[in-house]
Write a protein that holds these residues in place. Structure first.
Motif, PDB file in Angstrom:
ATOM      1  N   GLY A  84       0.805  -1.213   0.000  1.00  0.00           N
ATOM      2  CA  GLY A  84       0.000   0.000   0.000  1.00  0.00           C
ATOM      3  C   GLY A  84       0.838   1.263   0.000  1.00  0.00           C
ATOM      4  N   GLY A  85       1.932   1.275   0.785  1.00  0.00           N
ATOM      5  CA  GLY A  85       2.753   2.473   0.890  1.00  0.00           C
ATOM      6  C   GLY A  85       3.328   2.932  -0.434  1.00  0.00           C
ATOM      7  N   SER A  86       3.662   1.990  -1.309  1.00  0.00           N
ATOM      8  CA  SER A  86       4.240   2.372  -2.608  1.00  0.00           C
ATOM      9  C   SER A  86       3.249   3.158  -3.461  1.00  0.00           C
ATOM     10  N   HIS A  87       1.972   2.999  -3.172  1.00  0.00           N
ATOM     11  CA  HIS A  87       0.966   3.697  -3.979  1.00  0.00           C
ATOM     12  C   HIS A  87       0.858   5.174  -3.631  1.00  0.00           C
ATOM     13  N   THR A  88       1.531   5.603  -2.561  1.00  0.00           N
ATOM     14  CA  THR A  88       1.588   7.032  -2.273  1.00  0.00           C
ATOM     15  C   THR A  88       2.383   7.783  -3.341  1.00  0.00           C
ATOM     16  N   PHE A  89       3.236   7.075  -4.080  1.00  0.00           N
ATOM     17  CA  PHE A  89       3.904   7.706  -5.221  1.00  0.00           C
ATOM     18  C   PHE A  89       3.526   7.052  -6.553  1.00  0.00           C
ATOM     19  N   LEU A  90       3.151   5.776  -6.520  1.00  0.00           N
ATOM     20  CA  LEU A  90       2.717   5.122  -7.762  1.00  0.00           C
ATOM     21  C   LEU A  90       1.454   5.774  -8.330  1.00  0.00           C
ATOM     22  N   ALA A  91       0.550   6.204  -7.445  1.00  0.00           N
ATOM     23  CA  ALA A  91      -0.703   6.812  -7.916  1.00  0.00           C
ATOM     24  C   ALA A  91      -0.422   8.061  -8.743  1.00  0.00           C
ATOM     25  N   LYS A  92       0.469   8.917  -8.248  1.00  0.00           N
ATOM     26  CA  LYS A  92       0.798  10.137  -8.994  1.00  0.00           C
ATOM     27  C   LYS A  92       1.575   9.794 -10.257  1.00  0.00           C
ATOM     28  N   TYR A  93       2.477   8.826 -10.153  1.00  0.00           N
ATOM     29  CA  TYR A  93       3.270   8.401 -11.313  1.00  0.00           C
ATOM     30  C   TYR A  93       2.363   7.968 -12.454  1.00  0.00           C
ATOM     31  N   TRP A  94       1.378   7.090 -12.150  1.00  0.00           N
ATOM     32  CA  TRP A  94       0.498   6.583 -13.198  1.00  0.00           C
ATOM     33  C   TRP A  94      -0.590   7.581 -13.578  1.00  0.00           C
ATOM     34  N   SER A  95      -0.933   8.472 -12.673  1.00  0.00           N
ATOM     35  CA  SER A  95      -1.896   9.515 -13.016  1.00  0.00           C
ATOM     36  C   SER A  95      -1.372  10.391 -14.142  1.00  0.00           C
ATOM     37  N   LYS A  96      -0.081  10.707 -14.098  1.00  0.00           N
ATOM     38  CA  LYS A  96       0.539  11.514 -15.161  1.00  0.00           C
ATOM     39  C   LYS A  96       0.523  10.770 -16.494  1.00  0.00           C
ATOM     40  N   ARG A  97       0.743   9.463 -16.459  1.00  0.00           N
ATOM     41  CA  ARG A  97       0.838   8.688 -17.697  1.00  0.00           C
ATOM     42  C   ARG A  97      -0.538   8.354 -18.295  1.00  0.00           C
ATOM     43  N   LEU A  98      -1.506   8.140 -17.425  1.00  0.00           N
ATOM     44  CA  LEU A  98      -2.818   7.689 -17.896  1.00  0.00           C
ATOM     45  C   LEU A  98      -3.848   8.812 -17.963  1.00  0.00           C
ATOM     46  N   GLY A  99      -3.539   9.960 -17.359  1.00  0.00           N
ATOM     47  CA  GLY A  99      -4.485  11.067 -17.364  1.00  0.00           C
ATOM     48  C   GLY A  99      -5.711  10.803 -16.530  1.00  0.00           C
ATOM     49  N   LYS A 100      -5.539  10.057 -15.427  1.00  0.00           N
ATOM     50  CA  LYS A 100      -6.647   9.725 -14.539  1.00  0.00           C
ATOM     51  C   LYS A 100      -6.301  10.121 -13.109  1.00  0.00           C
ATOM     52  N   THR A 101      -7.335  10.401 -12.308  1.00  0.00           N
ATOM     53  CA  THR A 101      -7.119  10.624 -10.881  1.00  0.00           C
ATOM     54  C   THR A 101      -7.645   9.461 -10.040  1.00  0.00           C
ATOM     55  N   LYS A 102      -8.469   8.603 -10.611  1.00  0.00           N
ATOM     56  CA  LYS A 102      -8.962   7.397  -9.938  1.00  0.00           C
ATOM     57  C   LYS A 102      -8.562   6.186 -10.761  1.00  0.00           C
ATOM     58  N   MET A 103      -7.851   5.246 -10.134  1.00  0.00           N
ATOM     59  CA  MET A 103      -7.318   4.097 -10.857  1.00  0.00           C
ATOM     60  C   MET A 103      -7.401   2.846 -10.003  1.00  0.00           C
ATOM     61  N   SER A 104      -7.422   1.705 -10.672  1.00  0.00           N
ATOM     62  CA  SER A 104      -7.404   0.413  -9.996  1.00  0.00           C
ATOM     63  C   SER A 104      -6.048  -0.243 -10.204  1.00  0.00           C
ATOM     64  N   SER A 105      -5.486  -0.735  -9.113  1.00  0.00           N
ATOM     65  CA  SER A 105      -4.139  -1.304  -9.131  1.00  0.00           C
ATOM     66  C   SER A 105      -4.180  -2.777  -8.751  1.00  0.00           C
ATOM     67  N   PHE A 106      -3.348  -3.561  -9.424  1.00  0.00           N
ATOM     68  CA  PHE A 106      -3.226  -4.995  -9.143  1.00  0.00           C
ATOM     69  C   PHE A 106      -1.767  -5.304  -8.878  1.00  0.00           C
ATOM     70  N   GLN A 107      -1.469  -5.913  -7.733  1.00  0.00           N
ATOM     71  CA  GLN A 107      -0.103  -6.354  -7.461  1.00  0.00           C
ATOM     72  C   GLN A 107      -0.023  -7.840  -7.777  1.00  0.00           C
ATOM     73  N   CYS A 108       0.745  -8.152  -8.808  1.00  0.00           N
ATOM     74  CA  CYS A 108       0.708  -9.498  -9.379  1.00  0.00           C
ATOM     75  C   CYS A 108       1.768 -10.418  -8.779  1.00  0.00           C
ATOM     76  N   SER A 109       1.903 -10.383  -7.467  1.00  0.00           N
ATOM     77  CA  SER A 109       2.754 -11.328  -6.758  1.00  0.00           C
ATOM     78  C   SER A 109       2.055 -12.688  -6.724  1.00  0.00           C
ATOM     79  N   GLU A 110       2.683 -13.679  -6.117  1.00  0.00           N
ATOM     80  CA  GLU A 110       2.077 -15.008  -6.031  1.00  0.00           C
ATOM     81  C   GLU A 110       0.756 -14.966  -5.267  1.00  0.00           C
TER      82      GLU A 110
END
Length: 268
Positions: free
Chosen positions: A211-237
């Motif tokens: 969860g903590g990584s999304h404090t910067f991942l959200a802004k990172y992907w917001s710039k690339r996708l042009g969205k402020t609300k996004m769904s994230s999937f962590q594809c670990s085992e």
């Protein structure tokens, strides 16, 4: 001491990211909390204590190696425990070691956490680190300074899910970061981006859902996708999911679920 194990960022037991939650009545010192985190052997254990105010709690986070300033999945796990213990509780204020006010609300089975938003800056990646991850190329490399995490964006989510790092080589490939996060856009219908987080320097080899990584991942992907609300999937085992929403330039929410899988008493 009442102690729980909670699977965070999942609607099913034994998926998501397990965190320990210890409810403190008598103060513990830092070494005691670190020893308990080692004993539980989970990526993070949260230590929660009621302080003044109706819904105010202190919270501290320990991996088996060190204290962490902020942890999303252990915050979610702690919230789940407190909401289950007090059915009349609908809102929580957590104060972490940085004195951040983490506001938590529940809506049905979902828990919504307000977190700060952090930036990333351009960075470089050693070739040894790429080799240890099993990567031959990447799109972009940035670094988050608050967590000291290196971010690598790659093109293919299939490559991301199939990564099998050499963790001994990964640990030796860098001496000044806490972890490396690999991310890509998602090809799944219900998700916008995916990630995996490796942190042999400061925790376990791989954190199942971070969860903590999304404090910067959200802004990172917001710039690339042009969205402020996004769904994230962590594809670990174990895998896990969350919805992130940027509310303004400094605050965001993380929405997901958690499952209590163990309740016990720890003797100290």
């Amino acid at each position: 001491m009442h102690t729980y194990i909670v699977d965070s960022f999942t609607d099913k037991p034994f998926q998501g990211n397990p965190a320990g939650v210890c409810l403190i009545e008598n103060d513990l010192n830092d070494n005691q909390m670190l020893l308990i985190a080692k004993e539980l052997g989970l990526s993070e254990t949260a230590f929660v204590k009621k302080i003044e105010g109706e819904d105010l709690f202190s919270i501290r986070f320990f991996s088996p190696k060190m204290e962490m300033t902020l942890c999303g999945h252990a915050t979610l796990a702690s919230s789940k425990v407190l909401f289950e213990r007090d059915k009349n509780l609908n809102k929580i204020h957590f104060k972490n070691i940085q004195n951040l006010d983490l506001i938590i609300r529940k809506e049905g089975e979902e828990i919504i956490m307000e977190f700060p938003i952090y930036d990333t800056v351009s960075s470089s990646v050693p070739s040894e680190l790429l080799w240890a991850l099993g990567l031959t190329s990447y799109i972009n490399c940035e670094c988050n300074q608050e967590y000291n995490i290196l971010i690598l964006e790659i093109e293919d989510p299939k490559t991301l899910s199939e990564l099998r790092p050499d963790f001994e080589a990964l640990y030796k490939s860098h001496d000044s970061i806490n972890g490396v996060l690999v991310t890509s856009s998602s090809n799944k219908a219900n998700f916008d981006f995916e990630s995996r987080y490796f942190w042999p320097w400061s925790g376990t080899n791989e954190d199942p859902v971070t969860g903590g990584s999304h404090t910067f991942l959200a802004k990172y992907w917001s710039k690339r996708l042009g969205k402020t609300k996004m769904s994230s999937f962590q594809c670990s085992e174990r895998s896990g999911f969350m919805e992130v929403e940027l509310l303004n330039n400094s605050k965001m929410t993380i929405r997901s679920m958690a499952q209590i899988v163990f309740i016990g008493q720890l003797k100290i």
